[in-house]
Scaffold this active site. Structure first.
Site, PDB file in Angstrom:
ATOM      1  N   GLU A  14      77.592  -5.099 -61.986  1.00 57.53           N
ATOM      2  CA  GLU A  14      78.684  -5.513 -62.873  1.00 57.53           C
ATOM      3  C   GLU A  14      79.269  -4.317 -63.629  1.00 57.53           C
ATOM      4  O   GLU A  14      80.486  -4.214 -63.807  1.00 57.53           O
ATOM      5  CB  GLU A  14      78.191  -6.590 -63.838  1.00 57.53           C
ATOM      6  CG  GLU A  14      77.694  -7.861 -63.172  1.00 57.53           C
ATOM      7  CD  GLU A  14      78.743  -8.536 -62.297  1.00 57.53           C
ATOM      8  OE1 GLU A  14      79.949  -8.348 -62.553  1.00 57.53           O
ATOM      9  OE2 GLU A  14      78.364  -9.250 -61.355  1.00 57.53           O
ATOM     10  N   HIS A  35      81.769  -2.438 -61.554  1.00 56.20           N
ATOM     11  CA  HIS A  35      83.130  -2.982 -61.523  1.00 56.20           C
ATOM     12  C   HIS A  35      83.993  -2.343 -62.613  1.00 56.20           C
ATOM     13  O   HIS A  35      85.173  -2.055 -62.398  1.00 56.20           O
ATOM     14  CB  HIS A  35      83.102  -4.496 -61.736  1.00 56.20           C
ATOM     15  CG  HIS A  35      82.765  -5.289 -60.512  1.00 56.20           C
ATOM     16  ND1 HIS A  35      83.399  -5.113 -59.310  1.00 56.20           N
ATOM     17  CD2 HIS A  35      81.854  -6.285 -60.325  1.00 56.20           C
ATOM     18  CE1 HIS A  35      82.903  -5.977 -58.419  1.00 56.20           C
ATOM     19  NE2 HIS A  35      81.961  -6.688 -59.010  1.00 56.20           N
TER      20      HIS A  35
END
Length: 268
Positions: free
Chosen positions: A130, A133
């Site tokens: 995550e 990203h």
């Protein structure tokens, strides 16, 4: 025939738009960025405020500390521009098996994820993914791509003459083509890139990279989407596992070096 020629021009215009504002991701992949990062950061921060109002934070102090420790270890190995930001980490009390990171340096983990990510390294695989990203500016790239392709189709529709059944059908087909041919592949590319960057981050932070493969096997066992990969925003579990295994040797060497120096992560 004229409509077909117009549609070809629209596709060409969309391709040309995607060549403007190009930059490179951390892996060297060319990406289309049209918006200032500050705008995405603001959007991410505002979204996180809303999420905190709608979903309560976990009151389990031990779990919160474990999640914070994993996030802190990963953040500590990021490039200076990201390591020195004021990251906010929240463990949400929700059964969904999920986590996210938003522009603006916000990380959210749901308690349901901890039933699948069964140790610190598996949790690090998710959180590292995550964070990747954010580092790779995938949010900006996705918004920029959707904005550019939508504008190209809208412009083409306006310039393609009078309304007709044929015109409507052609532009509906173009819309589907853009979704399947541009936006979804970009999304799958983002997921694959985040997997490999996350693998690198977790190894450098002292988490066992082999646990990333175990994590996705756990995810597959917990239930998988029946949507064909071609029409999905995410690669299949098998694709992710194969990609991780292909990139494992170099990252495992980094981790083994830290273990030999007794510098592996120790969150729980």
């Amino acid at each position: 025939m004229k409509l077909i020629m117009h549609s070809q021009k629209v596709v060409l215009a969309a391709a040309m738009i995607l060549l403007v504002g190009c930059s490179a991701s951390p892996t060297g992949r060319t990406q289309f960025i049209a918006l200032p990062d500050s705008q995405l950061d603001q959007m991410g921060a505002e979204s996180f405020i809303t999420m905190k109002k709608e979903t309560p934070a976990s009151d389990d102090a031990q779990l919160r500390q474990q999640v914070q420790c994993v996030a802190d270890a990963l953040i500590a190995i990021l490039p200076d521009d990201y390591r020195n930001q004021d990251w906010e980490v929240v463990l949400f009390d929700d059964k969904q098996v999920n986590a996210f990171a938003l522009p603006g340096y916000k990380i959210g983990v749901y308690t349901g994820l901890l039933s699948v990510a069964k140790n610190q390294s598996q949790l690090a695989a998710v959180v590292g993914h995550e964070i990747a990203h954010v580092i790779a500016r995938h949010g900006n790239e996705r918004v920029s791509t959707q904005m550019a392709t939508s504008q190209a189709l809208a412009l083409g529709y306006q310039l393609s003459g009078e309304e007709s059944v044929e015109k409507t059908a052609i532009f509906q087909a173009l819309g589907i083509g853009v979704q399947v041919g541009i936006i979804l592949p970009f999304s799958r590319t983002h997921e694959s890139e985040a997997d490999l960057l996350g693998l690198e981050y977790m190894a450098k932070a002292g988490f066992d990279p082999r646990e990333s493969v175990t994590l996705w096997r756990n995810m597959a066992a917990a239930g998988s989407s029946k949507t064909p990969e071609l029409l999905s925003t995410h690669p299949s579990h098998d694709t992710r596992i194969n990609d991780l295994q292909s990139n494992m040797p170099a990252n495992l060497a980094v981790y083994d070096t830290l273990v030999a120096r007794h510098k592996q992560a120790k969150c729980y």
